[in-house]
Scaffold this motif. Structure first.
Motif, short mmCIF file in Angstrom:
data_model
loop_
_atom_site.label_atom_id
_atom_site.label_comp_id
_atom_site.label_asym_id
_atom_site.label_seq_id
_atom_site.Cartn_x
_atom_site.Cartn_y
_atom_site.Cartn_z
N TRP A 203 0.73 -0.85 0.15
CA TRP A 203 -0.19 -0.09 -0.04
C TRP A 203 0.63 1.65 -0.20
O TRP A 203 1.75 1.29 0.98
CB TRP A 203 -1.19 0.08 1.48
CG TRP A 203 -1.80 -1.35 1.08
CD1 TRP A 203 -2.66 -1.41 0.17
CD2 TRP A 203 -1.53 -2.17 1.86
NE1 TRP A 203 -3.88 -2.87 0.81
CE2 TRP A 203 -2.75 -3.36 1.24
CE3 TRP A 203 -0.56 -2.96 2.12
CZ2 TRP A 203 -2.93 -3.90 1.68
CZ3 TRP A 203 -1.21 -4.16 2.62
CH2 TRP A 203 -1.96 -5.18 2.13
N PRO A 204 1.04 2.21 -1.17
CA PRO A 204 1.39 3.75 -1.13
C PRO A 204 1.51 3.98 0.03
O PRO A 204 2.23 5.26 0.25
CB PRO A 204 0.76 4.50 -2.41
CG PRO A 204 0.14 2.96 -2.95
CD PRO A 204 -0.55 1.68 -1.61
N TRP A 205 0.33 4.17 0.68
CA TRP A 205 0.39 4.87 2.35
C TRP A 205 0.97 4.66 3.29
O TRP A 205 1.20 4.95 4.21
CB TRP A 205 -1.32 5.38 2.81
CG TRP A 205 -1.99 4.29 2.57
CD1 TRP A 205 -1.74 2.67 3.87
CD2 TRP A 205 -3.09 3.20 1.52
NE1 TRP A 205 -2.53 2.39 3.33
CE2 TRP A 205 -3.39 2.37 2.06
CE3 TRP A 205 -3.12 3.92 0.60
CZ2 TRP A 205 -4.32 1.78 1.65
CZ3 TRP A 205 -3.86 3.59 -0.36
CH2 TRP A 205 -4.53 1.76 0.53
N VAL B 297 7.61 4.82 -0.17
CA VAL B 297 6.53 5.07 -0.96
C VAL B 297 5.53 6.49 -0.21
O VAL B 297 5.79 7.59 -0.72
CB VAL B 297 5.34 4.80 -1.91
CG1 VAL B 297 4.80 5.66 -2.80
CG2 VAL B 297 6.29 3.60 -2.38
N ARG C 66 -3.77 10.24 0.52
CA ARG C 66 -4.01 8.86 0.85
C ARG C 66 -5.40 8.79 0.96
O ARG C 66 -6.22 7.43 0.75
CB ARG C 66 -3.70 8.58 2.57
CG ARG C 66 -2.55 8.99 3.15
CD ARG C 66 -2.02 8.88 4.48
NE ARG C 66 -0.43 8.75 5.03
CZ ARG C 66 0.92 9.42 5.17
NH1 ARG C 66 0.32 10.50 4.09
NH2 ARG C 66 2.09 8.87 5.11
N LEU D 225 -6.00 8.76 -3.24
CA LEU D 225 -5.85 7.25 -3.21
C LEU D 225 -6.10 5.60 -3.07
O LEU D 225 -7.00 4.48 -4.04
CB LEU D 225 -4.14 6.50 -3.21
CG LEU D 225 -3.05 6.85 -3.87
CD1 LEU D 225 -1.80 6.61 -3.01
CD2 LEU D 225 -2.47 6.23 -4.69
N LEU E 133 7.12 -1.76 -4.97
CA LEU E 133 6.04 -1.41 -5.14
C LEU E 133 6.96 0.13 -5.66
O LEU E 133 6.52 0.79 -6.32
CB LEU E 133 5.53 -1.00 -3.84
CG LEU E 133 4.32 0.28 -4.46
CD1 LEU E 133 3.13 -0.73 -4.64
CD2 LEU E 133 3.37 0.65 -2.88
N PHE E 134 7.95 0.11 -5.40
CA PHE E 134 8.47 1.54 -5.53
C PHE E 134 9.03 1.21 -7.50
O PHE E 134 9.11 2.89 -7.80
CB PHE E 134 10.05 1.87 -4.71
CG PHE E 134 11.10 3.49 -5.26
CD1 PHE E 134 10.22 4.55 -5.03
CD2 PHE E 134 11.73 3.01 -6.18
CE1 PHE E 134 10.76 5.28 -4.80
CE2 PHE E 134 12.42 4.86 -6.00
CZ PHE E 134 11.78 5.87 -5.25
N PHE F 179 5.76 2.42 -9.20
CA PHE F 179 6.16 3.72 -9.30
C PHE F 179 6.43 4.63 -10.13
O PHE F 179 6.17 5.26 -10.93
CB PHE F 179 6.08 4.30 -7.70
CG PHE F 179 5.66 5.28 -7.65
CD1 PHE F 179 5.35 6.34 -7.81
CD2 PHE F 179 7.36 6.38 -7.03
CE1 PHE F 179 4.55 7.92 -7.36
CE2 PHE F 179 7.38 7.89 -7.53
CZ PHE F 179 6.04 8.36 -7.41
#
Length: 478
Positions: A17-19, A23, A139, A142, A277-278, A281
């Protein structure tokens, strides 16, 4: 009994999860830094206008802004905002961010007062307001996207639960009641083979291939042999495996520091071969920048091509065909129209001329192609409108070419391995396009697509893009 077997192969900070994780730190830093610049400009630009649109930051202001960013991160970290082990609800997280930023500004006020440093109170108020809106704001956006995609059947994470007991049901219910996580449970399979044969653990390899599963969650104790088998299949396919804590065997040594809580239910990662995930992104950021720039620069050329197509026969400029993207999602793929208006109706009558070996349909001298269309195809100009598909996230610059629904329907007749090419977003160009573009064997395309997926790095994308340029200029398209 063998003890202390390590299956864990987790990459650094691969938060789903990007939050959370790196990230989230990157985005928060970006907003805190940009917020400092925006607030400073809003406060002082009118005083210096028209001589200076944005007056240079003094050493005093620079120090204060950096101190605010530093203390904000300390407070956010202290409240567990970046902790991968905690799954906070949106309300909980927003509350913690609010108090972290408020405490940071309060600390700043104390420092300024103690050091008798004069800074505009409006500046501090603006900095606080911008931060408490922007950090929870991105957040919220997203999470809304994750929830929306889940509700439309396009979940970000597709999980399978091994276990059929109360823990499996409880975990499935938690994911259903928290759609912002973007997790859809494909189903639950039995650890034993005496029940439903179609949903037994022996069917796991076929299920992973056919239904694009991202994550395997084990909620019941398994034998060491079963566990080894699951991990081997996951490693082959670059999937994640997580254990519900009561199912943990003493023979395993997972990554305890990566343990996550979903409500009161602890899951600990056993292995993770998925792409960080990075990196994803980074890939998406490049897609947005390149596609937006390309559409802007090519817009006059698009107008010219569009006008010629329209004058040719009065038909539509663009041809929009339904294609299948990542995880089986359907989308409308945009191209310049290169065929006659009634081309789709003639496809079945020409099926006996298909030159491709496999489910793909291709004819070198297709009688449906217009003279202009032949030129556009020769130099791949007809594909350029797909930059719009890339911009809105349906495609990527590099990836397997997007198949049609009828192609995908035939995959099962040939091999379940074909479904693997739908594990990622389709691309404007591909490894197949630069290495075997005119090879009629569909197996070769699958082989190269699978190779791309297995060996993907940002550098491989760049290599394929640079190889695509001479291929386009040589006019190898058909």
């Amino acid at each position: 009994m063998v003890s202390n077997i390590k299956f864990s192969q987790i990459k650094q900070d691969n938060s789903l999860w990007p939050w959370k994780g790196k990230v989230a730190i990157f985005f928060d830093f970006l907003f805190l830094l940009s917020g400092s610049a925006i607030v400073y400009w809003a406060r002082y630009s009118t005083l210096y206008w028209p001589k200076n649109l944005l007056p240079l930051l003094s050493h005093r202001h620079t120090a204060i802004f950096l101190l605010f960013i530093f203390t904000s991160f300390l407070m956010l970290h202290q409240k567990g905002i970046y902790d991968l082990r905690k799954t906070l609800s949106p309300a909980e997280e927003t509350k913690k961010i609010f108090w972290a930023l408020t405490q940071s500004v309060a600390f700043l006020v104390v420092v300024l007062f103690a050091g008798q440093i004069f800074i505009s109170r409006k500046l501090l108020l603006g900095l606080w307001l911008f931060s408490i809106i922007s950090l929870p704001g991105w957040r919220f956006i997203l999470r809304t996207i994750y929830s929306g995609d889940l509700k439309t059947g396009n979940s970000w994470i597709r999980a399978i639960i091994i276990g059929t007991g109360k823990y499996a049901n409880k975990l499935e219910s938690y994911f259903e009641s928290n759609p912002f996580l973007g997790i859809a449970v494909w189903g639950k399979i039995s650890p034993g083979s005496e029940e439903n044969k179609e949903k037994s653990i022996e069917k796991l390899p076929e299920i992973l291939d056919r239904y694009w599963i991202d994550e395997i969650i084990i909620t019941e104790p398994l034998s060491l042999k079963q566990m080894e088998s699951i991990v081997i299949e996951a490693i082959k396919r670059k999937k994640r495996v997580k254990l519900f804590l009561p199912s943990l065997s003493e023979t395993l040594n997972p990554y305890w520091e990566k343990m996550e809580f979903f409500g009161e239910m602890p899951l600990v990662p056993l292995c993770d071969q998925s792409i960080p995930l990075f990196y994803l992104f980074q890939k998406r950021l490049i897609d947005i920048l390149v596609s937006a720039t390309g559409l802007l620069l090519l817009s006059p050329f698009f107008l010219l091509i569009g006008a010629i197509i329209k004058l040719q026969d009065g038909g539509p400029i663009f041809y929009c065909s339904t294609r299948v993207g990542r995880k089986g999602r359907r989308f409308s793929c945009i191209k310049f129209r290169t065929m006659t208006v009634d081309a789709d109706k003639k496809k079945e009558a020409l099926s006996h001329l298909n030159e491709r070996i496999g489910p793909m349909f291709k004819i070198t001298n297709d009688p449906r192609i217009t003279p202009l269309g032949r030129f556009l195809r020769k130099y791949s100009i007809d594909e350029l409108p797909q930059l719009f598909n890339v911009l809105i996230g349906q495609m990527s610059l590099v990836g397997p070419r997007p198949p049609t629904p009828d192609e995908v329907e035939n995959y099962e007749k040939y091999s379940l391995n074909y479904y693997k090419r739908l594990d990622v977003k389709p691309g404007l160009t591909s490894l197949w396009a630069v290495e075997a573009r005119n090879d009629p064997n569909f197996e070769k395309a699958i082989e190269l697509d699978c190779k791309y997926i297995e060996e993907w790095t940002p550098w491989l994308d760049l290599k394929i893009i640079f190889k695509t340029i001479p291929v386009v200029f040589r006019g190898e398209g058909k």
